[in-house]
Design a protein around this motif. Structure first.
Motif, short mmCIF file in Angstrom:
data_model
loop_
_atom_site.label_atom_id
_atom_site.label_comp_id
_atom_site.label_asym_id
_atom_site.label_seq_id
_atom_site.Cartn_x
_atom_site.Cartn_y
_atom_site.Cartn_z
N ILE A 364 0.97 -1.12 -0.05
CA ILE A 364 -0.12 -0.13 -0.11
C ILE A 364 0.91 1.35 -0.04
O ILE A 364 1.99 1.18 -0.01
N ASP A 365 0.20 2.24 0.01
CA ASP A 365 1.16 3.83 0.26
C ASP A 365 0.64 4.38 1.51
O ASP A 365 -0.54 4.90 1.64
N PRO A 366 1.50 4.27 2.39
CA PRO A 366 2.86 3.87 2.53
C PRO A 366 3.14 2.47 2.51
O PRO A 366 2.25 1.82 3.44
N GLU A 367 3.91 2.15 2.08
CA GLU A 367 4.29 0.51 2.20
C GLU A 367 4.71 0.11 3.39
O GLU A 367 5.32 1.04 4.32
N VAL A 368 4.24 -1.08 3.68
CA VAL A 368 4.63 -1.76 5.22
C VAL A 368 5.40 -3.17 4.84
O VAL A 368 4.85 -3.78 4.55
N ALA A 369 6.59 -2.84 5.67
CA ALA A 369 7.24 -4.31 5.62
C ALA A 369 7.88 -4.76 6.81
O ALA A 369 7.96 -3.76 7.79
N ARG A 370 7.86 -6.04 7.22
CA ARG A 370 8.26 -6.58 8.33
C ARG A 370 9.04 -7.83 8.48
O ARG A 370 8.85 -8.61 7.41
N VAL A 371 9.99 -8.00 9.36
CA VAL A 371 10.72 -9.33 9.40
C VAL A 371 10.75 -9.44 11.05
O VAL A 371 11.05 -8.55 11.92
N GLY A 372 10.52 -10.81 11.47
CA GLY A 372 10.67 -11.05 12.88
C GLY A 372 9.57 -10.39 13.80
O GLY A 372 8.45 -10.26 13.11
N LEU A 373 9.74 -10.32 14.86
CA LEU A 373 8.82 -9.83 16.14
C LEU A 373 8.45 -8.38 15.82
O LEU A 373 9.30 -7.45 15.52
N ASN A 374 7.18 -7.78 16.08
CA ASN A 374 6.84 -6.57 16.19
C ASN A 374 6.42 -6.37 17.60
O ASN A 374 6.54 -7.43 18.53
N GLU A 375 6.20 -5.10 17.98
CA GLU A 375 5.98 -5.07 19.43
C GLU A 375 4.66 -5.84 20.12
O GLU A 375 4.60 -6.25 21.28
N GLN A 376 3.65 -5.89 19.46
CA GLN A 376 2.48 -6.48 19.92
C GLN A 376 2.79 -8.09 20.18
O GLN A 376 2.34 -8.69 20.89
N GLU A 377 3.54 -8.67 19.03
CA GLU A 377 4.09 -9.94 19.30
C GLU A 377 4.96 -10.19 20.33
O GLU A 377 4.84 -11.30 21.17
N ALA A 378 5.75 -9.38 20.61
CA ALA A 378 6.74 -9.46 21.60
C ALA A 378 6.06 -9.48 23.14
O ALA A 378 6.35 -10.43 23.81
N ARG A 379 5.18 -8.65 23.08
CA ARG A 379 4.16 -8.63 24.51
C ARG A 379 3.42 -9.87 24.67
O ARG A 379 3.52 -10.43 25.40
N GLU A 380 2.92 -10.18 23.45
CA GLU A 380 2.07 -11.68 23.95
C GLU A 380 3.03 -12.55 24.02
O GLU A 380 2.54 -13.41 24.83
N GLN A 381 4.07 -12.75 23.73
CA GLN A 381 5.09 -13.84 23.86
C GLN A 381 5.92 -13.72 24.97
O GLN A 381 6.71 -14.74 25.30
N GLY A 382 6.00 -12.65 25.72
CA GLY A 382 6.81 -12.47 26.62
C GLY A 382 7.96 -12.32 26.49
O GLY A 382 9.13 -12.30 27.38
N VAL A 383 8.46 -11.71 25.36
CA VAL A 383 9.84 -11.52 25.16
C VAL A 383 10.37 -10.07 25.40
O VAL A 383 9.55 -9.05 24.98
N ALA A 384 11.35 -10.14 26.14
CA ALA A 384 12.07 -8.86 26.52
C ALA A 384 12.65 -7.84 25.30
O ALA A 384 13.34 -8.71 24.36
N TYR A 385 12.47 -6.70 25.09
CA TYR A 385 13.04 -5.99 24.04
C TYR A 385 13.23 -4.63 24.37
O TYR A 385 12.52 -4.10 25.42
N GLU A 386 13.96 -4.11 23.56
CA GLU A 386 14.33 -2.37 23.46
C GLU A 386 13.88 -2.11 22.04
O GLU A 386 13.80 -2.76 21.02
N VAL A 387 13.31 -0.71 22.01
CA VAL A 387 13.00 -0.29 20.75
C VAL A 387 13.90 0.85 20.22
O VAL A 387 14.19 1.66 21.08
N SER A 388 14.27 0.86 18.91
CA SER A 388 14.86 1.99 18.40
C SER A 388 14.26 2.39 17.09
O SER A 388 13.84 1.59 16.22
N VAL A 389 13.88 3.77 17.07
CA VAL A 389 13.10 4.00 16.03
C VAL A 389 13.67 5.43 15.31
O VAL A 389 14.25 6.34 15.80
N TYR A 390 13.77 5.16 13.89
CA TYR A 390 14.25 6.44 13.28
C TYR A 390 13.15 6.76 12.27
O TYR A 390 12.59 6.14 11.23
#
Length: 492
Positions: A364-390
């Protein structure tokens, strides 16, 4: 009752593998088998190329490109051009889609695969024993004996049992490409990738589009802020996005097509001229012997497979949309490699299918691409993570192209640069994600990306800059304080 009393295993075999289905998974299976000099028979009852070439990826991206051109013309003032207009005929745009398919078709043709050494049969296959497949072609019925069978029968659009649907008529991602007369109003049922891609494309072609989704937001597999960005963009472009609306009944009233939906306990009626169903796909598991053979199905009604792509018969494999769990062309091809290699060489060594790094994009416009976990999946799976956003609004190339929007978001292991997942929203996101796919596949962290030269000015610099964000957030403060004192000492 044992298999031995049910079926007689042949002493000799006509072929090493029979592949049922000539879509992405089937073609790759056949290609690999032929490449390693196995005898392989590929059976397809319609057209080679399957959904991807004929009704999926290729036609949808061709349509999206035409629609994007019109969208860019409407933005001409942003580029210092006072006015830009285009005359177009809807039927001609849809014909262009068919021309694109015809141009790509030779890549998946019978002639090409025959040259590669694949025995291609056009007809219907039926598994009649673990080692025999009946094929009905225009010239008659033949029975082929084979050491292994690979099921790559694909999937089809899901048609929901909504009352009145047959009476009003409907389109799916399979049949939409025959449309030549532009409807005034189109109803798109579904807020997933297919629904979103086609809703935006048809809206840009001047159709009044209403998108209906029963869930609280569109693009539910992505993080909430991405759904919000896409929804805002769609509404800005004139798409009426209705979330939390459950389709209850279709009806004809005074010659007009109506959908009755329920929203927060109230009825909401939507008038339309054409309805496009985009609410998922159903695996093709009937019509070729699955039931009679007792091949096990998963709870999702796909063919159940183990880690090696095997069904409950150790020499019958399944890959692609018919097996899942992912329904992407690239994952179908990925699974096909394992199915082919395990079918041919499994008696020596078997390989477990690697699902550790699965990328995808919504065009779509804007394009959305993903690989691996996103935040909602990490929370659901109980995976600890840090976020860096540019934020891509800061990127020089994005600014020059007037595409200064979106972001790169990277999830990492706390206090480490190991990448858990990446989401990119913005222009060419589907291309930009490739660097992170490579990094995750081969265990490269953000420090390695930061240390890699990226051409200036390109959109790809966003990948380096998000690594820079991570680096700034993990500065060695004690070391820097010591260095500051060192520099002061050097000054005297």
């Amino acid at each position: 009752m044992s298999e031995k009393t049910l079926w007689q295993k042949p002493k000799k075999f006509d072929t090493n593998i029979v592949v049922i289905g000539g879509g992405s998974a089937g073609l790759v299976t056949a290609y690999i088998a032929a490449a390693v000099k196995a005898k392989v028979t590929l059976v397809e009852k319609h057209k080679l190329g399957g959904d991807c070439l004929n009704t999926g990826c290729v036609p949808s991206k061709a349509l999206i490109r035409s629609a994007k051109f019109l969208s860019q013309l409407s933005r001409s003032a942003e580029f210092g051009i006072k006015k830009a207009e285009a005359e177009f005929d809807f039927a001609e745009v849809m014909e262009r889609v068919q021309n694109v398919i015809k141009t790509i078709e030779p890549h998946d043709s019978i002639a090409r695969y025959s040259e590669l050494g694949v025995d291609v049969l056009t007809g219907s296959a039926k598994i009649v024993s673990p080692w025999q497949v009946e094929v009905t072609t225009a010239s008659g019925l033949q029975t082929i004996s084979t050491r292994s069978i690979v099921i790559a029968a694909g999937a089809r659009p899901f048609v929901p049992p909504i009352p009145g649907l047959d009476e009003v008529g409907y389109l799916t991602s399979d049949t939409i490409w025959a449309l030549r007369k532009k409807p005034k109003r189109m109803l798109v049922l579904g807020g997933g990738p297919i629904g979103c891609e086609l809703a935006q494309a048809f809206a840009r072609l001047g159709i009044e589009v209403t998108q209906v989704e029963m869930l609280p937001r569109i693009m539910m597999r992505e993080d909430v802020e991405i759904s919000d960005i896409v929804t805002a963009k769609f509404r800005q472009e004139g798409i009426k996005v209705l979330v939390g609306h459950t389709a209850k009944q279709f009806m004809l009233e005074n010659g007009e097509k109506i959908l009755s939906t329920e929203h927060q306990g109230q009825e909401v009626r939507i008038a339309f001229d054409e309805v496009l169903l985009a609410i998922g796909r159903t695996a093709n598991v009937s019509g070729y012997g699955v039931e009679a053979m007792g091949i096990t199905l998963s709870p999702r009604k796909t063919i159940a497979i183990n880690a090696f792509q095997e069904t409950n018969y150790p020499n019958i494999y399944a890959c692609g949309d018919v097996a899942g769990p992912y329904q992407f062309t690239h994952t179908a091809a990925h699974q096909a490699w394992y199915a082919a290699v395990n079918a041919l060489f499994g008696s020596f060594r078997k390989f477990k299918t690697d699902y550790s790094v699965i990328p995808w994009a919504t065009f779509i416009d804007p394009e959305v691409a993903r690989v691996g976990l996103n935040e909602q999946e990490a929370r659901e799976q109980g995976v600890a993570y840090e976020v860096s956003v540019y934020g891509i609004d800061d990127l020089d190339r994005a600014i020059t192209d007037n595409e200064a929007h979106g972001f790169v978001k990277v999830l990492t292991v706390p206090n480490k640069d190991k990448i858990l997942g990446v989401t990119i929203v913005g222009e060419h996101a589907g291309d930009l994600i490739a660097e992170f796919v490579l990094a995750m596949k081969h265990g490269l962290g953000l420090n390695k990306i930061l240390a890699t030269i990226h051409i200036y000015p390109t959109m790809a610099e966003a990948n380096k800059y998000v690594a820079g964000v991570w680096k700034r957030n993990h500065q060695p403060k004690k070391l820097l304080a010591w260095i500051e004192r060192y520099h002061a000492w050097r000054r005297g």
